[in-house]
Scaffold this motif. Sequence first.
Motif, PDB file in Angstrom:
ATOM      1  N   GLU A 188     -11.822  14.524 -23.740  1.00 50.16           N
ATOM      2  CA  GLU A 188     -13.135  15.021 -24.141  1.00 50.16           C
ATOM      3  C   GLU A 188     -13.902  15.505 -22.907  1.00 50.16           C
ATOM      4  N   PRO A 189     -15.013  16.209 -23.098  1.00 51.20           N
ATOM      5  CA  PRO A 189     -15.808  16.657 -21.948  1.00 51.20           C
ATOM      6  C   PRO A 189     -16.241  15.506 -21.041  1.00 51.20           C
ATOM      7  N   GLY A 190     -16.400  14.309 -21.603  1.00 49.01           N
ATOM      8  CA  GLY A 190     -16.801  13.157 -20.788  1.00 49.01           C
ATOM      9  C   GLY A 190     -15.700  12.620 -19.907  1.00 49.01           C
ATOM     10  N   GLY A 191     -14.479  13.126 -20.068  1.00 49.42           N
ATOM     11  CA  GLY A 191     -13.390  12.735 -19.182  1.00 49.42           C
ATOM     12  C   GLY A 191     -12.399  11.761 -19.784  1.00 49.42           C
ATOM     13  N   GLY A 192     -12.737  11.144 -20.930  1.00 52.46           N
ATOM     14  CA  GLY A 192     -11.836  10.194 -21.555  1.00 52.46           C
ATOM     15  C   GLY A 192     -11.194  10.770 -22.807  1.00 52.46           C
ATOM     16  N   VAL A 193     -10.352   9.977 -23.426  1.00 49.06           N
ATOM     17  CA  VAL A 193      -9.752  10.328 -24.706  1.00 49.06           C
ATOM     18  C   VAL A 193     -10.489   9.558 -25.793  1.00 49.06           C
ATOM     19  N   ARG A 194     -11.074  10.273 -26.746  1.00 54.87           N
ATOM     20  CA  ARG A 194     -11.798   9.601 -27.823  1.00 54.87           C
ATOM     21  C   ARG A 194     -10.796   9.065 -28.833  1.00 54.87           C
ATOM     22  N   VAL A 195     -10.920   7.764 -29.111  1.00 58.09           N
ATOM     23  CA  VAL A 195     -10.007   7.133 -30.051  1.00 58.09           C
ATOM     24  C   VAL A 195     -10.785   6.427 -31.148  1.00 58.09           C
ATOM     25  N   GLU A 196     -10.172   6.363 -32.296  1.00 56.92           N
ATOM     26  CA  GLU A 196     -10.665   5.548 -33.411  1.00 56.92           C
ATOM     27  C   GLU A 196      -9.605   4.485 -33.659  1.00 56.92           C
ATOM     28  N   GLY A 197      -9.951   3.233 -33.388  1.00 54.20           N
ATOM     29  CA  GLY A 197      -8.940   2.191 -33.372  1.00 54.20           C
ATOM     30  C   GLY A 197      -8.058   2.424 -32.164  1.00 54.20           C
ATOM     31  N   THR A 198      -6.831   2.889 -32.394  1.00 49.19           N
ATOM     32  CA  THR A 198      -5.958   3.307 -31.287  1.00 49.19           C
ATOM     33  C   THR A 198      -5.581   4.776 -31.395  1.00 49.19           C
ATOM     34  N   ARG A 199      -5.979   5.434 -32.464  1.00 43.28           N
ATOM     35  CA  ARG A 199      -5.566   6.809 -32.745  1.00 43.28           C
ATOM     36  C   ARG A 199      -6.417   7.816 -31.983  1.00 43.28           C
ATOM     37  N   ALA A 200      -5.743   8.743 -31.309  1.00 42.57           N
ATOM     38  CA  ALA A 200      -6.464   9.818 -30.628  1.00 42.57           C
ATOM     39  C   ALA A 200      -7.125  10.719 -31.667  1.00 42.57           C
ATOM     40  N   VAL A 201      -8.403  10.924 -31.533  1.00 42.51           N
ATOM     41  CA  VAL A 201      -9.143  11.714 -32.521  1.00 42.51           C
ATOM     42  C   VAL A 201      -8.626  13.148 -32.576  1.00 42.51           C
ATOM     43  N   ARG A 202      -8.235  13.699 -31.446  1.00 46.62           N
ATOM     44  CA  ARG A 202      -7.780  15.092 -31.397  1.00 46.62           C
ATOM     45  C   ARG A 202      -6.348  15.274 -31.900  1.00 46.62           C
ATOM     46  N   ASP A 203      -5.589  14.176 -32.025  1.00 45.98           N
ATOM     47  CA  ASP A 203      -4.204  14.288 -32.508  1.00 45.98           C
ATOM     48  C   ASP A 203      -3.787  12.961 -33.140  1.00 45.98           C
ATOM     49  N   PRO A 204      -3.803  12.865 -34.468  1.00 46.15           N
ATOM     50  CA  PRO A 204      -3.520  11.594 -35.143  1.00 46.15           C
ATOM     51  C   PRO A 204      -2.088  11.107 -34.976  1.00 46.15           C
ATOM     52  N   ARG A 205      -1.214  11.934 -34.407  1.00 43.67           N
ATOM     53  CA  ARG A 205       0.158  11.489 -34.143  1.00 43.67           C
ATOM     54  C   ARG A 205       0.239  10.591 -32.915  1.00 43.67           C
ATOM     55  N   VAL A 206      -0.814  10.597 -32.108  1.00 44.04           N
ATOM     56  CA  VAL A 206      -0.793   9.901 -30.813  1.00 44.04           C
ATOM     57  C   VAL A 206      -1.677   8.662 -30.868  1.00 44.04           C
ATOM     58  N   HIS A 207      -1.113   7.535 -30.462  1.00 45.00           N
ATOM     59  CA  HIS A 207      -1.869   6.292 -30.383  1.00 45.00           C
ATOM     60  C   HIS A 207      -1.841   5.776 -28.948  1.00 45.00           C
ATOM     61  N   LEU A 208      -2.998   5.338 -28.475  1.00 44.58           N
ATOM     62  CA  LEU A 208      -3.113   4.770 -27.136  1.00 44.58           C
ATOM     63  C   LEU A 208      -3.339   3.266 -27.280  1.00 44.58           C
ATOM     64  N   VAL A 209      -2.320   2.506 -26.950  1.00 43.84           N
ATOM     65  CA  VAL A 209      -2.377   1.054 -27.067  1.00 43.84           C
ATOM     66  C   VAL A 209      -2.451   0.462 -25.659  1.00 43.84           C
ATOM     67  N   GLY A 210      -3.380  -0.473 -25.465  1.00 44.38           N
ATOM     68  CA  GLY A 210      -3.627  -0.962 -24.117  1.00 44.38           C
ATOM     69  C   GLY A 210      -4.598  -0.070 -23.363  1.00 44.38           C
ATOM     70  N   TYR A 211      -5.354   0.728 -24.084  1.00 46.67           N
ATOM     71  CA  TYR A 211      -6.320   1.665 -23.499  1.00 46.67           C
ATOM     72  C   TYR A 211      -7.712   1.219 -23.908  1.00 46.67           C
ATOM     73  N   GLY A 212      -8.613   1.118 -22.942  1.00 46.58           N
ATOM     74  CA  GLY A 212      -9.989   0.741 -23.277  1.00 46.58           C
ATOM     75  C   GLY A 212     -10.077  -0.671 -23.823  1.00 46.58           C
ATOM     76  N   PRO A 213     -10.617  -0.843 -25.033  1.00 49.53           N
ATOM     77  CA  PRO A 213     -10.842  -2.188 -25.563  1.00 49.53           C
ATOM     78  C   PRO A 213      -9.559  -2.964 -25.821  1.00 49.53           C
ATOM     79  N   SER A 214      -8.427  -2.295 -25.895  1.00 53.21           N
ATOM     80  CA  SER A 214      -7.171  -3.014 -26.125  1.00 53.21           C
ATOM     81  C   SER A 214      -6.416  -3.276 -24.829  1.00 53.21           C
ATOM     82  N   ALA A 215      -7.105  -3.153 -23.670  1.00 49.17           N
ATOM     83  CA  ALA A 215      -6.438  -3.345 -22.390  1.00 49.17           C
ATOM     84  C   ALA A 215      -6.208  -4.815 -22.059  1.00 49.17           C
ATOM     85  N   SER A 216      -6.940  -5.729 -22.690  1.00 51.23           N
ATOM     86  CA  SER A 216      -6.681  -7.151 -22.464  1.00 51.23           C
ATOM     87  C   SER A 216      -5.401  -7.545 -23.172  1.00 51.23           C
TER      88      SER A 216
END
Length: 366
Positions: free
Chosen positions: A308-336
């Motif tokens: 996104e323009p802010g520099g990060g990848v916007r996700v809903e849950g773990t799903r990338a908003v710009r491409d629902p085929r891609v999930h980021l696990v261990g990113y942001g709130p799921s990094a613990s």
Amino acid sequence: MDGFGGRAVDVVVVGAGQAGLSSAYHLARTGFVPERDTVVVDHAPGPGGAWQFRWPSLTYGRVHGMHSLPGMELETDPADALRSSSEVVSGYFAAYERRFGIRVHRPVDVPAVREGPGGLLRVETSAGVLLTRALISATGTWDRPFVPRYPGQDSFLGRQLHTARYAGPEEFAGLRVVVVGGGASGTQHLMEIAPLAASTTWVTRTPPVFREGPFGEEQGRAAVALVEERVRRGLPPRSVVSVTGLPLTDAVRRARAEGVLDRLPMFDRITPAGVAWDDGGSIDADVILWATGFRPSIGHLAPLGLREPGGGVRVEGTRAVRDPRVHLVGYGPSASTIGANRAGRSAVNDIRRLLARERDGAGAAA
């Protein structure tokens, strides 16, 4: 290491740390057949994720908040507290892979994921190309140590290193050391180095916050919510640890009483001899140790244009908003570690729904 030769699967998991193994477990548990429907790749030489690279003096007894992977408890005995965390956790991950039949292709690098033919994603790896209907990116942060830039940085005549290259306190014996960073790594480095070094100086961008008392579920949820809000807005994530504060252990109390954790504000520039402030103050140093954290290792996703323009990848849950085929696990709130477990399950459930909709759509079209 096998060559993939452009074969197609339902899901590719990139990364075999806590997040990747959790995802692989839930994929198999919900009916995806390993090696037929799913492939797991990891760039590291062996099991353990980033833990296999931790410095030897980080013993397991000093690790905070390590949670078990789903389906298999991390069982330790008192003697394990004195063993290196790298050895304990890597051994546990290896046993986990064996128990659940998780085959990890390693070492396999993934330089890029691109749009592929027929709506598939093209995963380019050092072992050949994989085509996939969905991708779980569980690549963590260890490969992207962050070192901020300061005026004069290249003029420093001493040594500069990041936490990622820290091997233990012995290499700093008799040296004047500046430790930069207010997180858990910075305080641990200081407490180890101070008894051996000629001097230590601690500098942080903001005053460190020490946390008294227990850290329960309510506090954990509040911390995760702060990180989640940034990710939802498409901003680069902050670590969960960065908003929880530093636990005030007995060792930390002793270090504070001894002056080891007396903090100075961030210097304004680096000189050939050390660091300096605009008010005229300066400190000579032989070493600058940057305990300044890491950034998400997601460069392989750049061809998909997810940022996104802010520099990060916007996700809903773990799903990338710009491409629902891609999930980021261990990113942001799921990094613990506990967050990665939950996120792995969430990503798999979401992918199952996505693939079911695709199948239903294909059936209707036929």
